[in-house]
Design an enzyme around this catalytic site. Structure first.
Site, PDB file in Angstrom:
ATOM      1  N   ASP A 161     -19.295  -2.542   8.488  1.00  0.00           N
ATOM      2  CA  ASP A 161     -18.598  -3.218   7.380  1.00  0.00           C
ATOM      3  C   ASP A 161     -18.149  -4.654   7.666  1.00  0.00           C
ATOM      4  O   ASP A 161     -17.027  -5.030   7.291  1.00  0.00           O
ATOM      5  CB  ASP A 161     -17.380  -2.379   6.955  1.00  0.00           C
ATOM      6  CG  ASP A 161     -17.740  -1.020   6.384  1.00  0.00           C
ATOM      7  OD1 ASP A 161     -18.927  -0.654   6.419  1.00  0.00           O
ATOM      8  OD2 ASP A 161     -16.824  -0.310   5.913  1.00  0.00           O
ATOM      9  N   LYS A 189     -22.550   2.901   1.961  1.00  0.00           N
ATOM     10  CA  LYS A 189     -21.702   4.098   1.886  1.00  0.00           C
ATOM     11  C   LYS A 189     -20.565   3.853   0.906  1.00  0.00           C
ATOM     12  O   LYS A 189     -20.216   2.708   0.625  1.00  0.00           O
ATOM     13  CB  LYS A 189     -21.145   4.434   3.272  1.00  0.00           C
ATOM     14  CG  LYS A 189     -20.242   3.336   3.814  1.00  0.00           C
ATOM     15  CD  LYS A 189     -19.740   3.652   5.205  1.00  0.00           C
ATOM     16  CE  LYS A 189     -18.857   2.551   5.740  1.00  0.00           C
ATOM     17  NZ  LYS A 189     -17.645   2.282   4.953  1.00  0.00           N
ATOM     18  N   CYS A 196     -12.791   2.346   8.968  1.00  0.00           N
ATOM     19  CA  CYS A 196     -14.226   2.659   9.007  1.00  0.00           C
ATOM     20  C   CYS A 196     -14.802   2.710  10.418  1.00  0.00           C
ATOM     21  O   CYS A 196     -15.612   3.581  10.719  1.00  0.00           O
ATOM     22  CB  CYS A 196     -14.983   1.721   8.086  1.00  0.00           C
ATOM     23  SG  CYS A 196     -14.559   2.048   6.350  1.00  0.00           S
TER      24      CYS A 196
HETATM   25  C1  VGL Z   1     -12.456   0.048   4.899  1.00  0.00           C
HETATM   26  C2  VGL Z   1     -10.571   0.592   3.710  1.00  0.00           C
HETATM   27  C3  VGL Z   1     -11.326   0.763   2.562  1.00  0.00           C
HETATM   28  C4  VGL Z   1     -13.066  -0.342   6.216  1.00  0.00           C
HETATM   29  C5  VGL Z   1     -13.227   0.236   3.778  1.00  0.00           C
HETATM   30  O1  VGL Z   1     -14.190  -0.896   6.232  1.00  0.00           O
HETATM   31  O2  VGL Z   1     -12.418  -0.087   7.255  1.00  0.00           O
HETATM   32  N1  VGL Z   1     -11.134   0.237   4.871  1.00  0.00           N
HETATM   33  N2  VGL Z   1     -12.649   0.583   2.624  1.00  0.00           N
END
Ligand code: VGL
Ligand code: ZN
Length: 206
Positions: free
Chosen positions: A10, A108, A153
């Site tokens: 991410d 995802k 994540c």
């Molecule tokens: C994430 C919160 C919501 C992350 C993704 O990538 O850690 N955290 N969505």
């Protein structure tokens, strides 16, 4: 490092300092990850990829991000500002990320009513993303994790990856987190689960 892959979690515009769900100092991981890329023949990346009106958005429920929660079918779901909405600039991989030989970009969290922190299993802990099968088919046993965010994540991907039988190492200087308290709690869970941590300088290779 045969049988090893770098798993980049991410690293997207919305998680960088100007993004809608900014991870403090999130941009600092980019040059470190670019350098790490040279050490790995196999690289997979993930992309948080939510539809508008996603269950994890506070705005969907008329609630407050960070503090409020909702009860999902699979349990309590934390609520966030709108982020990484499919095909928007905020969902793009960080502009400075330079990993041209990455073989996979896995999306995802694209189902309206299920969030997915982990790259392996969605938050219902039963819907698979297919990533474990991808690595197994390539005989990859050792995964080196980096990216955003430590306490969400990256954190849950490490725990699920370990549970699924991979040797998991988190490259700590190539990760940033959202909240110091939940980062400490996640570190404790990694230790308990047998997730290794290293710094990028300690890794062999170029
Ligand atoms: C994430 C919160 C919501 C992350 C993704 O990538 O850690 N955290 N969505
Ligand atoms: Zn998300």
């Amino acid at each position: 490092m045969a049988n090893a892959a770098l798993l980049v979690i991410d690293v997207q515009q919305d998680f960088l300092p100007k993004g809608s769900l900014a991870v403090p100092q999130g941009d600092e991981v980019i040059p470190i990850i670019n350098r790490l890329g040279g050490k790995f023949a196999e690289i997979a990346m993930t992309q948080d990829w939510h539809p508008a009106g996603h269950i994890s958005f506070a705005s969907t429920h008329g609630k407050q991000p960070f503090t409020d929660t909702v009860e999902a079918a699979y349990g309590t779901q934390a609520l966030w500002p709108d982020h990484t909405i499919q095909s928007t600039p905020g969902a793009e991989l960080a502009a400075g990320l330079d990993l041209p030989h990455a073989g996979l970009i896995l999306r995802k969290g694209f189902r309206l009513n299920i969030d997915s922190y982990s790259a392996f299993l969605e938050n219902d802990h039963s819907t698979c993303t297919g990533l474990a099968g991808y690595f197994r088919e390539k005989s990859i046993t050792d995964l080196y994790l980096c990216g955003l965010a430590w306490d969400y994540c990256v954190g849950f991907s490490a725990l699920d990856g370990k549970q699924l039988g991979f040797n998991i190492t988190v490259i700590t200087d190539a990760v940033r987190g959202i909240d110091p308290k939940s980062m400490a709690e996640m570190s404790r869970r990694w230790q308990e689960a047998g997730v290794r941590t290293v710094t990028s300088e300690a890794l062999p290779g170029r």
